[in-house]
Design an enzyme around this catalytic site. Structure first.
Site, PDB file in Angstrom:
ATOM      1  N   GLU A   1       0.840  -1.202   0.000  1.00 36.96           N
ATOM      2  CA  GLU A   1       0.000   0.000   0.000  1.00 36.96           C
ATOM      3  C   GLU A   1       0.868   1.242   0.000  1.00 36.96           C
ATOM      4  OE1 GLU A   1      -2.419  -0.048   3.530  1.00 36.96           O
ATOM      5  OE2 GLU A   1      -3.042  -2.128   3.199  1.00 36.96           O
TER       6      GLU A   1
ATOM      7  N   LYS B   1       2.208   4.597   1.247  1.00 39.92           N
ATOM      8  CA  LYS B   1       2.191   5.198   2.581  1.00 39.92           C
ATOM      9  C   LYS B   1       1.838   6.658   2.395  1.00 39.92           C
ATOM     10  CE  LYS B   1       4.697   5.197   6.926  1.00 39.92           C
ATOM     11  NZ  LYS B   1       4.727   6.586   7.313  1.00 39.92           N
TER      12      LYS B   1
ATOM     13  N   ASP C   1       1.023  10.463   3.042  1.00 34.80           N
ATOM     14  CA  ASP C   1       1.662  11.387   3.966  1.00 34.80           C
ATOM     15  C   ASP C   1       0.622  12.350   4.537  1.00 34.80           C
ATOM     16  OD1 ASP C   1       3.742  12.272   5.402  1.00 34.80           O
ATOM     17  OD2 ASP C   1       4.785  13.271   3.742  1.00 34.80           O
TER      18      ASP C   1
ATOM     19  N   TYR D   1      -7.278   2.350   5.469  1.00 34.36           N
ATOM     20  CA  TYR D   1      -6.280   1.287   5.307  1.00 34.36           C
ATOM     21  C   TYR D   1      -6.371   0.169   6.338  1.00 34.36           C
ATOM     22  CZ  TYR D   1      -3.509   4.272   8.491  1.00 34.36           C
ATOM     23  OH  TYR D   1      -3.077   5.053   9.522  1.00 34.36           O
TER      24      TYR D   1
ATOM     25  N   LYS E   1      10.693   3.383   3.154  1.00 33.98           N
ATOM     26  CA  LYS E   1      10.575   4.810   2.865  1.00 33.98           C
ATOM     27  C   LYS E   1      11.153   5.164   1.502  1.00 33.98           C
ATOM     28  CE  LYS E   1       9.048   7.293   6.110  1.00 33.98           C
ATOM     29  NZ  LYS E   1       9.620   7.728   7.272  1.00 33.98           N
TER      30      LYS E   1
ATOM     31  N   CYS F   1      21.758  46.851 -11.358  1.00 41.08           N
ATOM     32  CA  CYS F   1      21.658  45.539 -11.997  1.00 41.08           C
ATOM     33  C   CYS F   1      23.005  44.825 -11.902  1.00 41.08           C
ATOM     34  CB  CYS F   1      21.253  45.712 -13.454  1.00 41.08           C
ATOM     35  SG  CYS F   1      21.409  44.196 -14.410  1.00 41.08           S
TER      36      CYS F   1
ATOM     37  N   CYS G   1      24.644  44.732 -15.562  1.00 39.35           N
ATOM     38  CA  CYS G   1      25.041  45.901 -16.354  1.00 39.35           C
ATOM     39  C   CYS G   1      25.193  47.177 -15.534  1.00 39.35           C
ATOM     40  CB  CYS G   1      24.062  46.130 -17.493  1.00 39.35           C
ATOM     41  SG  CYS G   1      22.480  46.815 -16.955  1.00 39.35           S
TER      42      CYS G   1
ATOM     43  N   CYS H   1      15.623  45.545 -14.019  1.00 42.00           N
ATOM     44  CA  CYS H   1      16.773  46.320 -14.464  1.00 42.00           C
ATOM     45  C   CYS H   1      16.271  47.308 -15.513  1.00 42.00           C
ATOM     46  CB  CYS H   1      17.801  45.375 -15.086  1.00 42.00           C
ATOM     47  SG  CYS H   1      18.968  46.206 -16.171  1.00 42.00           S
TER      48      CYS H   1
ATOM     49  N   CYS I   1      21.715  45.933 -21.284  1.00 44.96           N
ATOM     50  CA  CYS I   1      22.108  44.954 -20.259  1.00 44.96           C
ATOM     51  C   CYS I   1      22.438  43.612 -20.914  1.00 44.96           C
ATOM     52  CB  CYS I   1      20.956  44.797 -19.273  1.00 44.96           C
ATOM     53  SG  CYS I   1      21.216  43.495 -18.077  1.00 44.96           S
TER      54      CYS I   1
HETATM   55  S1  IVH Z   1      -0.874   0.885   8.794  1.00 48.72           S
HETATM   56  C1  IVH Z   1      -0.277  -1.087  12.683  1.00 48.72           C
HETATM   57  N1  IVH Z   1      -1.066   1.728   6.308  1.00 48.72           N
HETATM   58  O1  IVH Z   1       1.930   5.679   8.709  1.00 48.72           O
HETATM   59  C2  IVH Z   1      -0.322  -0.424  11.355  1.00 48.72           C
HETATM   60  N2  IVH Z   1      -0.263   3.252   7.946  1.00 48.72           N
HETATM   61  O2  IVH Z   1       4.147   4.948  10.565  1.00 48.72           O
HETATM   62  C3  IVH Z   1      -0.415   1.021  11.465  1.00 48.72           C
HETATM   63  N3  IVH Z   1       0.218   5.473   7.080  1.00 48.72           N
HETATM   64  O3  IVH Z   1       0.352   6.348  11.761  1.00 48.72           O
HETATM   65  C4  IVH Z   1      -0.574   1.787  10.276  1.00 48.72           C
HETATM   66  N4  IVH Z   1      -0.353   5.078   5.001  1.00 48.72           N
HETATM   67  O4  IVH Z   1      -0.478   7.561   9.690  1.00 48.72           O
HETATM   68  C5  IVH Z   1      -0.711   2.047   7.559  1.00 48.72           C
HETATM   69  N5  IVH Z   1      -1.332   2.337   4.086  1.00 48.72           N
HETATM   70  C6  IVH Z   1      -0.985   2.657   5.348  1.00 48.72           C
HETATM   71  C7  IVH Z   1      -0.528   3.931   5.705  1.00 48.72           C
HETATM   72  C8  IVH Z   1      -0.166   4.198   7.020  1.00 48.72           C
HETATM   73  C9  IVH Z   1       0.103   5.984   5.868  1.00 48.72           C
HETATM   74  C10 IVH Z   1       0.735   6.230   8.251  1.00 48.72           C
HETATM   75  C11 IVH Z   1      -0.203   6.223   9.416  1.00 48.72           C
HETATM   76  C12 IVH Z   1       0.569   5.661  10.571  1.00 48.72           C
HETATM   77  C13 IVH Z   1       1.976   5.797  10.120  1.00 48.72           C
HETATM   78  C14 IVH Z   1       2.808   4.679  10.706  1.00 48.72           C
END
Ligand code: IVH
Length: 688
Positions: A128, A130, A132, A240, A329, A423, A426, A441, A447
């Protein structure tokens, strides 16, 4: 018993159901079912009925998404199931280690892929993105959203129910009938990039503090005391995970659980995939990484979760993270670095742009050592000093930005950044017109920086398209004083070029030939190429079409110029001041003397026989380039388009013409060969 009639009650129920369905299609499925106007009508009808019959109000009515202007404080909430965090893997090896630990704990013998049997012992993972943003927990009782909370420290969070209700992609009632009595859905609240950019523009426009990144913007928006403020912020929610707190059963895998959640009306991430074993996980990592910049929201990595819930249960937890999941990451999109100096660059129209020279830093996958600061307003808004430690952000967009100053790290000798009075290229005075953000300028074509930019623009593709005359040659020609203005280009001889930095015989000939080929530009291209402020392609075409000759344009007063649809008082003013400058008149004279002749004939029906027609060019031409053909056709008044339709007047098909030719034949559009085009052009007295 209430006085409200059953028919009103029914209508209210019906409207709520319909509007909720439309919301679901629009915000969760990205697939609107009705035009906005129809939606608005339904919404207003419901609002009116609720206002007339307050006894029908409910917290889950779609009208309640607008939030309230009453300030609330956030009560503490204890999570019945703690909200854990994830361990991170920072390399492929660390991911393989994780997978090995999982298999060892589950007694699936094969290590590092050896001895893998047919059923593999390999683990299936859900991959999945992640997101932000911020984790939230949503509780539904009998299908109704009853409480929403932040993660907090994982054990206690804050009650943000009122704010969460305003997020359109959060269902206020679960859809379908097939849900447990009590269920908790978890997911991420985030702000898509486009909404973030708009929000920051709005804030900056009001001189307010902007958010550093979409994550902070999402956090700031969820923390608003007035839910009506949150309602105006472009937040989304993506689910999620799901947990039940009663005896009901969940499907046997995480993947199926998420499909279930999606049926209840949640957005789930469309980029999710399944992978078997560490290698496939690493492939998913690469694939998602390649997509990262094109996604409409920010992600900071990928999460791998063991798919089978029974295996998750066996693996359990260690301290505050599950053993069955890990996050890998992506390279960070924000880093700290130091502003070592600020330089001022001069653009074609003299605009002076401050640029921060940075201590090189690896961010968003590249090493960055410069960042534009746009203008002095931005420098003041950031309160940036030389020597400051700053947040550099490079995300999606290619240009790195300074987004924040770390005030605490400012050295005592940090210097204030000041707009230079002269400037840097020039020495002419720098001027800033009252009310304008941009300083310029005043040296004009005196220039060298502006001269270089002017020449680059003149030679650029949409202008005179002088092939080979790129940035590098412009620098060399201007620095060696071979060329001062665009007119000097036409006086260059091969001998002038030979011996200049790495300029061989062949490239010298090519450059001279390319310059020669540009001696008979179309009037609008030439006008655009002059680089008059705010005279873009469309305006240049409008002017050329209306006035027919450069003389007429250069003699027209501001009123006469405004007869052209694209031209208002500001552009008219720029045109006047360009033509009034003796220096510019001199350049135009010199160009003429050097043999540059732009089309000066009046634009009459006779000179524009193809006026009103749209032509399409396809395939390869042998006796001219497509651009040359385009220029000639436009000279005869035709519009040249990229795709064929019923309205196309004619398709010119060169060698190996493909789908456009087929389409023309299907639609019965006229087709001309390259030879046919040459004959036609000659017939109109054009040399080819
Ligand atoms: S699972 C026990 N799935 O990442 C599992 N977290 O570092 C807990 N996050 O606090 C989270 N996308 O805010 C999970 N597809 C995803 C996620 C996700 C973002 C964030 C979430 C969590 C943090 C954990």
């Amino acid at each position: 018993m209430s006085s409200v009639s059953t028919s009103v009650r029914d209508r209210v129920d019906q409207l709520r159901t319909t509007i909720t369905d439309h919301n679901h299609h629009y915000y969760v499925l990205d697939d609107p079912q009705v035009p906005d106007a129809e939606y608005d009508r339904l919404f207003r009808e419901l609002q009116a009925l609720e206002a007339e019959y307050p006894e029908l109000a409910t917290a889950t009515s779609p009208t309640q998404r607008v939030g309230s202007a009453v300030e609330t404080s956030f009560a503490e909430v204890t999570h019945r199931i703690p909200m854990l965090s994830l361990d991170n893997a920072f390399s492929a090896d660390e991911l393989r280690d994780f997978d090995r630990r999982v298999r060892e704990r589950l007694n699936r013998g094969n290590t590092a892929g050896e001895n893998s049997t047919e059923d593999g012992g390999d683990i299936e993972y859900v991959c999945e993105p992640k997101l932000d943003g911020l984790a939230v927990s949503l509780h539904y009782q009998n299908g109704e959203l009853v409480r929403a909370a932040t993660r907090g420290d994982g054990y206690t969070g804050e009650d943000i129910t009122a704010n969460i209700r305003t997020i359109a992609s959060v269902p206020l009632n679960l859809r379908g009938g097939d849900f447990p009595q009590t269920v908790e859905v978890r997911g991420e609240v985030y702000m898509p990039r486009a909404g973030f950019d708009r929000l920051n523009q709005r804030l900056a426009g009001r001189g307010e503090k902007t958010f550093v990144n979409p994550r902070n913007a999402a956090a700031g928006s969820l923390r608003q005391k007035k839910s009506s403020v949150t309602a105006r912020r472009p937040l989304e929610m993506c689910a999620y995970s799901v947990a039940v707190t009663d005896e009901s059963a969940l499907p046997p895998t995480h993947w199926e659980g998420l499909q279930q959640v999606s049926e209840w009306g949640f957005r789930i991430n469309p980029e999710m995939s399944l992978a078997i074993g560490a290698d496939q996980c690493l492939e998913a990592y690469e694939a998602l990484m390649a997509k990262r910049d094109s996604l409409p929201y920010e992600i900071d990595g990928i999460v791998f979760k063991v798919n089978r819930l029974d295996l998750q249960q066996q693996l359990g937890f260690v301290s505050r993270a599950p053993r069955w999941a890990i996050a890998q990451k992506f390279p960070a999109q924000e880093e700290l670095t130091v502003v070592e100096s600020v330089e001022f660059q001069v653009g074609r129209t003299g605009a002076i742009t401050p640029v921060a020279r940075l201590k090189p830093v690896f961010v968003g996958g590249v090493t960055v050592s410069n960042a534009t600061l746009h203008n002095m307003d931005e420098v003041r808004r950031l309160d940036l000093h030389i020597g400051d430690t700053v947040f550099i952000r490079r995300a999606g967009e290619v240009i790195p930005k300074v987004v924040k100053v770390v005030q605490d790290k400012r050295p005592s000798n940090a210097a204030v950044i000041e707009l230079p009075a002269q400037c840097p290229a020039c020495g002419s005075d720098v001027v800033q017109i009252e009310g304008e953000v941009i300083a310029r300028c005043s040296g004009g074509l005196f220039c060298p920086a502006q001269r270089k930019e002017a020449i680059r623009h003149y030679a650029s593709r949409k202008a005179l398209d002088i092939e080979g005359l790129g940035d590098k040659w412009v620098d060399i020609l201007v620095d060696s004083e071979k060329v001062e203005t665009i007119a000097d280009l036409y006086r260059l001889r091969k001998a002038d070029l030979i011996g200049l930095e790495r300029m061989g015989d062949k490239s010298a000939s090519n450059l001279i030939a390319a310059i020669d080929a540009s001696r008979q530009p179309l009037l609008w291209r030439f006008l655009y190429a002059l680089g008059i402020r705010e005279v873009g392609e469309a305006t240049a075409k409008g002017l050329a079409g209306y006035f027919g000759s450069l003389e007429a344009i250069s003699e027209a007063d501001e009123n006469a110029l405004q007869a052209v649809s694209d031209v208002g008082p500001i552009v008219a003013g720029h045109l006047r001041s360009f033509f009034e400058q003796p220096h510019n008149q001199e350049i135009l004279q010199n160009l003429k003397q050097a043999g540059v002749i732009w089309q000066t004939q009046e634009i009459t029906a006779a000179s524009r026989p193809l006026h009103g027609q749209t032509w399409v060019l396809t395939g390869t031409m042998e006796q001219m380039t497509r651009d040359q053909a385009k220029q000639k056709l436009e000279g005869l008044g035709a519009k040249v388009a990229g795709s064929v339709s019923k309205k196309t007047a004619c398709v010119v098909a060169g060698e190996a013409a493909g789908s456009k030719l087929t389409k023309a034949q299907q639609l019965g559009v006229d087709v001309l060969s390259e030879q046919g085009l040459l004959d036609l052009l000659r017939g109109h007295g054009l040399e080819v």
